[in-house]
Design an enzyme around this catalytic site. Structure first.
Site, PDB file in Angstrom:
ATOM      1  N   SER A   1       0.809  -1.214   0.000  1.00 25.93           N
ATOM      2  CA  SER A   1       0.000   0.000   0.000  1.00 25.93           C
ATOM      3  C   SER A   1       0.846   1.270   0.000  1.00 25.93           C
ATOM      4  O   SER A   1       0.318   2.365  -0.130  1.00 25.93           O
ATOM      5  CB  SER A   1      -0.939   0.015   1.214  1.00 25.93           C
ATOM      6  OG  SER A   1      -0.200   0.062   2.418  1.00 25.93           O
ATOM      7  N   LYS A  25      -6.664   4.753   7.780  1.00 23.28           N
ATOM      8  CA  LYS A  25      -5.532   5.548   7.301  1.00 23.28           C
ATOM      9  C   LYS A  25      -5.911   7.020   7.163  1.00 23.28           C
ATOM     10  O   LYS A  25      -5.127   7.917   7.502  1.00 23.28           O
ATOM     11  CB  LYS A  25      -5.041   4.986   5.965  1.00 23.28           C
ATOM     12  CG  LYS A  25      -4.417   3.603   6.070  1.00 23.28           C
ATOM     13  CD  LYS A  25      -4.064   3.054   4.694  1.00 23.28           C
ATOM     14  CE  LYS A  25      -3.454   1.662   4.792  1.00 23.28           C
ATOM     15  NZ  LYS A  25      -3.143   1.090   3.465  1.00 23.28           N
TER      16      LYS A  25
END
Length: 748
Positions: free
Chosen positions: A618, A661
């Protein structure tokens, strides 16, 4: 739901199985022999277990007609139980009764017209006190329709099942529900007798449930009478000896010694009478439904049976071997369900023995320790005809014995448990009922107001990590309910309010989230986090700690002259997937860069990655942006954070944990966050963060650079050049592929 928190114990109010006085009259052994044909099929089939030598073993008992071995003296209490409980069958779950409904008290309505937009699915209630909690365990199952259907079929056909899925999704709950759905069986008691021919090989006998206690009571009564008669005889003999010694003063000492010897002889031989009493290792006399045994984490002795160690192994002080036999879970689950979670924790030899028990339907009990006296004892085979329910996470299959798995799969089903379920009005009503169940089961929590229930359902949507879905990790969600209820109870309030749920969400943060928040604060103190101006080669990346905790992770890149052939050097304890993502990024850089990379080394550092290192891909767009910024000497806007995977063609691919996030970026003080366009549907951030940060979805690395880089003339030239080179790997169908990929991204 796996949650044991969502499991109601089966009813315990079994009807009495005591026979009437006429039935309880003992029979002679001749009468018993005439009734051999009336035994249950399993009892007849188990000749090896049933042929207890009454002639030898019960020689002393046969002396009286009143207390012969009463194994078959009574009518089958199981049949009597069936007759008495015929009117109570509706209390026992059947396959046809399976369902998951939400019922409310009379007078409460469901608004079907507004159900789609209502967080409670149109349920018109003021609190969870208005929601009726179902009594049946199977009605409490939520969301696992496929697994429930398989459990129905397996219960009908007596098939084994392996359930694999995340903790808290309902594996143990379904297993326990299966024990209530099994067809009615003739439950049995298992007795272990002393073997007069070989004390180390006790005899095993099965009798219909309820008869075991009657047999043992009769044996104990007979042993008591025998011991009483022996005691009377002993004291008579001792009295005679003492009397003779008194009449002969010269032999008083000899008389006392003789009396002591007689006492020791009677005391020693009386143990033989006590040894005739059988040991009942499985008692199903009060069992209403098929047995359910949870053998999760059991050692070999607890699972397969064991023989207790005897420190006194001789001299008349030893405990008879049949009295030291202990049943295992496989024996107690006979005619029922054996549930073993985390199968990979079982020793491989234990798994082999478990496979044998499944195959044979019987397993002898022996001592599991080679150095114990119990290792010398081995019973005749004890019945263990159970249905195996194996469960675990995905890693449970790695250390599972392949033959055991083949046995389960060949004679049963494998099912994967869902983590999320589609958000529908019906499901929201079930979630409201779930909260009512938790309150009722705990017994100490105030009921939840309508607003509090809505907040819990919003949290269920958020924890799903997918648009229009609800989480099925009910154990964790139940923890939130209990914490919120505890807060309200501490304030002595009648109901749990929405503010209590909000406070509970802060108090029930995971350890990873607490660490992440602590890291963010520490980095602010030491100015390790930069959110102002622009810096070349530095990008604010985003990562996930654990399952539900986000953290900002800066990535730095530097270009240096090569000391040989040019190479990419990455530090920060990168794991395999992260290393591969760096290689993918280097492919894009080589394609667009005018710099001869054979003469350059690219150094990439994941700042303060921690002991766990970096895993997943990611951070791909973060690495690419940092390296390109360093190569072109173009600063990166430090008020921006980003996350996303990157293909070798430059497309931004979906990742997991975007909600956490984004919240981490907001906590760190960032103004904007870049996420993959495919993940836009998965964003479920808290209301408090919506005004703090702007979410920018991107589908290509050129879009990422256009947002992240500063310095217009140079940036525009770079972005235009990159657009002409990379393009879209999914051009023409990107939205469809992105949607598919984003529907179930891997957490990274």
């Amino acid at each position: 739901m796996s949650n044991d928190t969502n499991v109601d114990d089966p009813p315990e109010d079994a009807p009495s199985t005591e026979p009437d006085e006429e039935q309880a009259q003992p029979r002679s052994q001749d009468q018993e022999s005439e009734r051999q044909g009336e035994r249950s099929p399993l009892e007849e089939g188990g000749d090896r277990r049933d042929d207890v030598d009454d002639g030898d073993q019960h020689e002393e008992i046969d002396g009286g007609d009143e207390f012969d071995d009463p194994v078959d003296e009574f009518d089958d209490p199981v049949d009597e139980f069936d007759r008495e409980s015929a009117d109570e069958d509706d209390d026992i779950e059947t396959v046809e009764d399976l369902g998951s409904t939400v019922e409310v008290d009379p007078g409460v309505e469901v608004d079907e017209e507004n159900a789609e937009d209502d967080l409670l699915g149109g349920l018109k209630v003021d609190s969870t006190a208005d929601i009726e909690v179902p009594d049946r365990l199977v009605d409490q199952v939520i969301g696992q329709d496929e697994a429930r259907d398989i459990i129905i079929k397996a219960a009908k056909q007596r098939r084994h099942v392996m359930m694999i899925g995340s903790p808290g999704t309902g594996k143990s709950m379904l297993a326990k529900a299966m024990s209530q759905l099994l067809p009615k069986e003739d439950l049995q008691d298992v007795l272990v007798y002393h073997n007069p021919d070989d004390g180390n090989e006790p005899k095993v006998r099965t009798v219909p449930a309820g008869k075991g206690e009657q047999i043992i009571d009769a044996h104990k009564e007979e042993a008591r009478k025998r011991n009483q008669m022996r005691s009377i005889l002993m004291w008579v003999i001792i009295a005679i000896i003492i009397g003779y010694a008194i009449l002969s003063p010269a032999s008083i000492l000899l008389g006392i010694l003789a009396a002591g010897i007689v006492w020791l002889i009677f005391r020693y031989t009386s143990r033989g009478t006590d040894a005739m009493v059988p040991n009942m290792i499985v008692n199903n006399g009060d069992q209403r439904t098929a047995p359910f045994e949870d053998a999760t984490g059991a050692h070999a002795g607890a699972l397969l049976g064991d023989v207790r160690h005897d420190p006194f192994q001789s001299g008349g002080m030893e405990t008879p071997s049949h009295d030291r036999v202990e049943p295992g879970s496989i024996h107690q689950a006979n005619k029922g369900v054996l549930f073993v979670d985390e199968m990979n924790t079982l020793d491989i030899r234990t798994q082999q023995k478990l496979m044998t028990a499944i195959q044979e339907g019987e397993f002898a009990i022996t001592g599991q320790s080679e150095r114990s006296s119990g290792a010398m004892v081995q019973t005749e085979p004890v019945p263990c005809d159970f249905i195996m329910i194996a469960a675990g996470n995905l890693d449970a299959m790695e250390n599972m014995h392949p033959a055991l798995r083949s046995r389960i799969k060949g004679y049963g089903y494998e099912v994967y448990m869902d983590d999320t379920i589609e958000d529908t009005p019906e499901m929201r009503r079930k979630y409201a009922r779930f909260i009512a169940q938790e309150v009722e089961r705990d017994g100490r929590l105030p009921h939840f107001t309508r607003e509090a229930v809505e907040e819990v359902i919003l949290e269920a949507k958020r924890r799903a990590g997918r648009k229009d879905h609800l989480t099925l990790l009910f154990r964790n969600l139940g923890g939130l309910v209990r914490v919120a209820g505890d807060i309200a109870r501490a304030e002595d309030r009648e109901y749990t309010a929405r503010d209590d749920v909000l406070q509970a969400k802060r108090r029930s943060r995971s350890i990873e989230q607490q660490l992440a928040d602590d890291y963010i604060e520490r980095r602010k103190d030491y100015e390790l986090q930069v959110t102002d101006d622009g810096v070349e080669g530095r990008v604010n990346g985003l990562a996930v700690m654990g399952e539900d905790s986000g953290i900002m992770l800066p990535v730095m890149a530097e270009i240096a002259p090569a000391q040989g052939g040019g190479q990419v050097i990455a530090t920060g304890q990168l794991k395999e997937m992260a290393e591969e993502s760096v290689q993918n990024v280097s492919a894009i850089i080589k394609k667009f860069s005018d710099v001869d990379l054979s003469e350059k080394d690219i150094h990439i550092q994941f700042v303060q990655a921690g002991e766990g290192g970096v895993d997943g891909d990611s951070a791909s767009i973060t690495v690419a942006t940092a390296v390109i910024s360093a190569l072109e000497d173009i600063p990166v806007d430090q008020s921006i954070a980003m996350t996303g995977s990157l293909s070798v063609r430059g497309d931004v691919l979906p990742v997991g944990g975007v909600t956490h996030k984004i919240e981490a970026a907001a906590k760190a003080g960032c103004d904007k966050v870049i996420i993959p366009a495919s993940n836009e549907q998965d964003v479920m951030i808290e209301d408090e963060y919506k005004e703090m940060i702007e979410i920018i979805p991107c589908s290509n690395i050129s879009e990422v650079l256009d947002v992240a880089l500063m310095g217009e003339p140079k940036k525009d030239s770079l972005v235009d050049r990159l657009k002409s080179i990379t393009g879209s790997a999914f051009e023409g169908s990107q939205s469809g592929v992105g949607s598919a990929s984003g529907s179930n991204p891997s957490p990274q």
